[in-house]
Design a protein around this motif. Structure first.
Motif, PDB file in Angstrom:
ATOM      1  N   LYS A 462       0.829  -1.211   0.000  1.00 60.92           N
ATOM      2  CA  LYS A 462       0.000   0.000   0.000  1.00 60.92           C
ATOM      3  C   LYS A 462       0.864   1.262   0.000  1.00 60.92           C
ATOM      4  CE  LYS A 462      -3.131   2.549   3.068  1.00 60.92           C
ATOM      5  NZ  LYS A 462      -3.832   2.515   4.387  1.00 60.92           N
ATOM      6  N   TYR A 463       1.862   1.299   0.888  1.00 66.92           N
ATOM      7  CA  TYR A 463       2.716   2.491   0.993  1.00 66.92           C
ATOM      8  C   TYR A 463       3.496   2.706  -0.302  1.00 66.92           C
ATOM      9  CZ  TYR A 463       1.779   2.164   6.031  1.00 66.92           C
ATOM     10  OH  TYR A 463       1.187   2.103   7.261  1.00 66.92           O
ATOM     11  N   TYR A 464       4.030   1.617  -0.863  1.00 64.55           N
ATOM     12  CA  TYR A 464       4.770   1.758  -2.111  1.00 64.55           C
ATOM     13  C   TYR A 464       3.859   2.273  -3.227  1.00 64.55           C
ATOM     14  CZ  TYR A 464       8.851  -0.758  -0.252  1.00 64.55           C
ATOM     15  OH  TYR A 464       9.958  -1.132   0.472  1.00 64.55           O
ATOM     16  N   ASP A 465       2.631   1.767  -3.271  1.00 67.88           N
ATOM     17  CA  ASP A 465       1.702   2.207  -4.309  1.00 67.88           C
ATOM     18  C   ASP A 465       1.331   3.674  -4.126  1.00 67.88           C
ATOM     19  OD1 ASP A 465       0.271   1.137  -6.645  1.00 67.88           O
ATOM     20  OD2 ASP A 465      -1.499   1.838  -5.569  1.00 67.88           O
ATOM     21  N   ILE A 466       1.166   4.106  -2.891  1.00 64.34           N
ATOM     22  CA  ILE A 466       0.901   5.522  -2.620  1.00 64.34           C
ATOM     23  C   ILE A 466       2.036   6.377  -3.171  1.00 64.34           C
ATOM     24  CG2 ILE A 466       0.861   7.237  -0.773  1.00 64.34           C
ATOM     25  CD1 ILE A 466      -0.848   5.282   0.849  1.00 64.34           C
ATOM     26  N   ALA A 467       3.267   5.976  -2.878  1.00 66.59           N
ATOM     27  CA  ALA A 467       4.422   6.752  -3.336  1.00 66.59           C
ATOM     28  C   ALA A 467       4.496   6.792  -4.858  1.00 66.59           C
ATOM     29  CB  ALA A 467       5.707   6.157  -2.761  1.00 66.59           C
ATOM     30  N   LEU A 468       4.206   5.662  -5.512  1.00 68.66           N
ATOM     31  CA  LEU A 468       4.255   5.619  -6.968  1.00 68.66           C
ATOM     32  C   LEU A 468       3.227   6.561  -7.587  1.00 68.66           C
ATOM     33  CD1 LEU A 468       4.693   1.778  -7.625  1.00 68.66           C
ATOM     34  CD2 LEU A 468       6.450   3.556  -7.623  1.00 68.66           C
ATOM     35  N   ARG A 469       2.017   6.557  -7.052  1.00 68.52           N
ATOM     36  CA  ARG A 469       0.965   7.402  -7.624  1.00 68.52           C
ATOM     37  C   ARG A 469       1.228   8.889  -7.347  1.00 68.52           C
ATOM     38  NH1 ARG A 469      -4.696   4.248  -7.981  1.00 68.52           N
ATOM     39  NH2 ARG A 469      -3.875   2.152  -8.323  1.00 68.52           N
ATOM     40  N   ILE A 470       1.777   9.177  -6.187  1.00 69.11           N
ATOM     41  CA  ILE A 470       2.162  10.570  -5.907  1.00 69.11           C
ATOM     42  C   ILE A 470       3.222  11.019  -6.906  1.00 69.11           C
ATOM     43  CG2 ILE A 470       3.366  12.053  -4.268  1.00 69.11           C
ATOM     44  CD1 ILE A 470       1.991  10.520  -2.021  1.00 69.11           C
TER      45      ILE A 470
END
Length: 616
Positions: A462-470
């Motif tokens: 989840k955290y990695y995906d948040i960073a990617l989308r940001i």
């Protein structure tokens, strides 16, 4: 300046003032020279004197008339309106500029074969290894990192040696120089040292074989008890309170204080070192060490705050006024947790290998590695959503103290870049493969010899995906505002990226640099440094080439249309809000533990509330 010989009446006045000369005909003076303010001084060899017709400020509000008093001079050139007094030993073989104050000095001289710290070969990252870094005044963090990284290559090593030697020869003075507006007081010994404009040296013990690259707008200050040997000190730096350095390079706007000792080490761009010790350390931009028990040895750091002994970061202090610094990969915290992070903002480093059990853990960036008894637990991506990271993203650009025109080292402040995001992409894939291989009906996953709890793995994805989308949304927004949205115009940047101590660049550009140095296309050090600047100037262009491909891969697209861009933008907004919500949870948790005052907490939360302003 035009000089003349002394007149007979001027010699008589000087002798009446208690002055002597080995040979009065070897004393040359400016046309408007007057001997009124030269007393009790002995001249040897060939001496050139300017005029002494104004007052000079000794300390704030206290002025004395310029002149030469109670001193011994041999083979010196002294500019206009200097005050030289109480030289207990002598000044020998030096050129001194205008408006200088030299008071209560023991010895200052240049001896045969002086190199002023230029060309000094040191070994960083391996204190017992062969030399891999050559010190010279034009060195910056990029060239140093490039040199250390590739010095094993014999061909590039010889090219670098030749370029540096040529650069040193072009700039090597015939003898020691004291620039204009230099102030040297209460200092015991200065030998084989170049001191450039506006430098102040007060109470130093010994400065030997050094180049001090001070300037009118970014002066250098060297204070009480300092010993500097075989070192180079750059613009805007200060070295105070009994610091001892040998065979070091101190970059622009660095501060070394309070008994700090260092040997065979380099420090760049706003680094702060106090109390502790460094040996064979590569301290990139914004490296900091505050504690007596901190030893930085054989490692590379950037945006890093070394704590006390095993406490390599002030992790307990997130919202408070204590400086919170990024930990490098593999650095151990006071709680016993190892933090696995990529080079987090700007300039990044090699891992702290001696504390790592497996280098493979570097595939999971922004993670914690926590030891419980004999078990090691990985918490992937946890640091992405901490208060500390958020604060650091905001604070580093504001702490750059370098003046315009003296920013030799390039510092890229992007915390999410093709370099770090590339590691996040790989980390996310690893977690997804672990989950696919073992399924969801397990309590924990094993990654090499490490344990990842099921909840930690899910949150990590989840955290990695948040960073990617940001990241994707931010780059897309910049491209649309900058007018370069659409198919990239260059292929440069599509591959892997790397970091040269602050400069984020495609690996292909680093390889091109290597080839151009070997082929002789880049013929001087300045041309190499200009190449670093050129690469940095194309950062957004290269970033767009990398990010465009990343976005098409992520969303399964062949090209990005306006409709796709809107979808990416909406994902970006949602991800930013999720990110801020997680940071808010971290802040609330810290506040409820009683670690933070209510006013500090409210101010921080208020800052988070304004993050919505950056969505469009």
């Amino acid at each position: 300046m035009e000089y003349r010989l002394l007149k007979d009446e001027e010699i008589a006045i000087l002798e009446n003032h208690g002055c002597t000369a080995e040979d009065w005909t070897a004393i040359n003076v400016a046309e408007d020279f007057r001997p009124d303010h030269i007393h009790n001084t002995s001249f040897y060899g060939e001496v050139y004197l300017g005029v002494f017709e104004r007052n000079i400020e000794v300390t704030k509000g206290f002025f004395k008339h310029t002149g030469i008093f109670r001193s011994t001079l041999r083979n010196v050139i002294i500019g206009d309106n200097c005050l030289i007094e109480n030289v207990a030993g002598y000044i020998n073989n030096y050129t001194i500029g205008d408006d200088c104050l030299i008071s209560n000095l023991s010895i200052m001289e240049t001896t045969e074969g002086a190199t002023y710290g230029q060309g000094n070969l040191i070994s960083v990252l391996n204190e017992a290894g062969d030399g891999n870094a050559i010190l010279f005044s034009n060195l910056n963090s990029q060239f140093a990192a490039f040199m250390v990284k590739h010095f094993h290559d014999k061909a590039i090593k010889e090219c670098i040696r030749r370029l540096i030697n040529e650069d040193i020869e072009r700039n090597m003075p015939e003898r020691g120089i004291i620039g204009n507006n230099v102030k040297i007081t209460g200092t015991k010994e200065i030998t084989n040292t170049v001191v450039m404009d506006n430098c102040e040296i007060s109470g130093a013990s010994r400065i030997s074989d050094c180049s001090i690259m001070s300037g009118p707008n970014d002066s250098v200050y060297i204070g009480t008890g300092v010993i500097c040997e075989n070192s180079i000190i750059s613009n805007g730096s200060s070295i105070i309170n009994s610091v001892k350095i040998q065979d070091c390079f101190v970059g622009e706007a660095c501060q070394l204080a309070n008994g700090f000792t260092a040997s065979q080490s380099v420090f760049f761009a706003n680094s702060y070192m106090s109390n502790g010790e460094a040996c064979a350390a590569f301290c990139g931009p914004f490296s900091a060490s505050h504690h007596k028990s901190s030893l930085l040895i054989g490692c590379q750091f950037s945006f890093y705050n070394a704590g006390s002994a095993t406490n390599f970061s002030n992790h307990a202090y997130k919202m408070g006024p204590i400086h919170y610094g990024f930990l490098e990969r593999g650095t151990k915290t006071a709680s016993g947790a190892y933090v696995l992070m990529p080079a987090n903002i700007g300039a990044f480093s090699v891992c702290f290998g001696k504390l790592m059990h497996h280098p493979d853990t570097r595939d999971l960036p922004f993670s914690y590695l926590i030891s419980y008894n004999d078990d090691m637990y990985l918490v992937p991506g946890r640091n992405i959503t901490t208060v500390g990271l958020y604060r650091d993203i905001k604070k580093w650009p504001k702490r750059d103290k370098r003046t315009q025109g003296s920013q030799k080292s390039i510092v890229n402040f992007d915390w999410l870049s093709p370099y770090t995001v590339g590691e996040i992409v790989r980390g996310k894939r690893i977690l997804e493969r672990l989950r696919l291989a073992s399924g969801d009906n397990v309590s924990r996953y094993n990654y090499h010899e490490y344990i990842i709890n099921v909840s930690s793995l899910r949150k990590g994805i989840k955290y990695y995906d948040i960073a990617l989308r940001i990241y994707m949304g931010a780059v897309l927004k910049r491209a649309m505002k900058g007018g370069y949205f659409g198919e990239p115009t260059t292929k440069v940047g599509r591959g892997n990226w790397t970091d040269l101590s602050g400069l984020l660049l495609p690996e292909s550009e680093e390889q091109r640099l290597i080839e151009d140095i070997k082929s002789g296309q880049l013929r001087t050090i300045l041309e190499v440094i200009d190449r670093f600047e050129e690469i940095n100037s194309h950062y957004r262009e290269y970033q767009w080439a990398w990010t465009y491909r990343m976005m098409t891969d992520y969303y399964g697209l062949k090209q990005i249309t306006e409709e796709d861009a809107e979808r990416i933008r909406q994902d970006y907004v949602a991800a930013r809000r999720a990110w801020i919500a997680e940071i808010r949870k971290d802040a609330v948790k810290e506040y409820e533990m009683g670690d933070v005052e209510e006013e500090v907490f409210k101010n921080f939360v208020g800052q988070l509330d304004h993050e919505i302003d950056y969505e469009d």
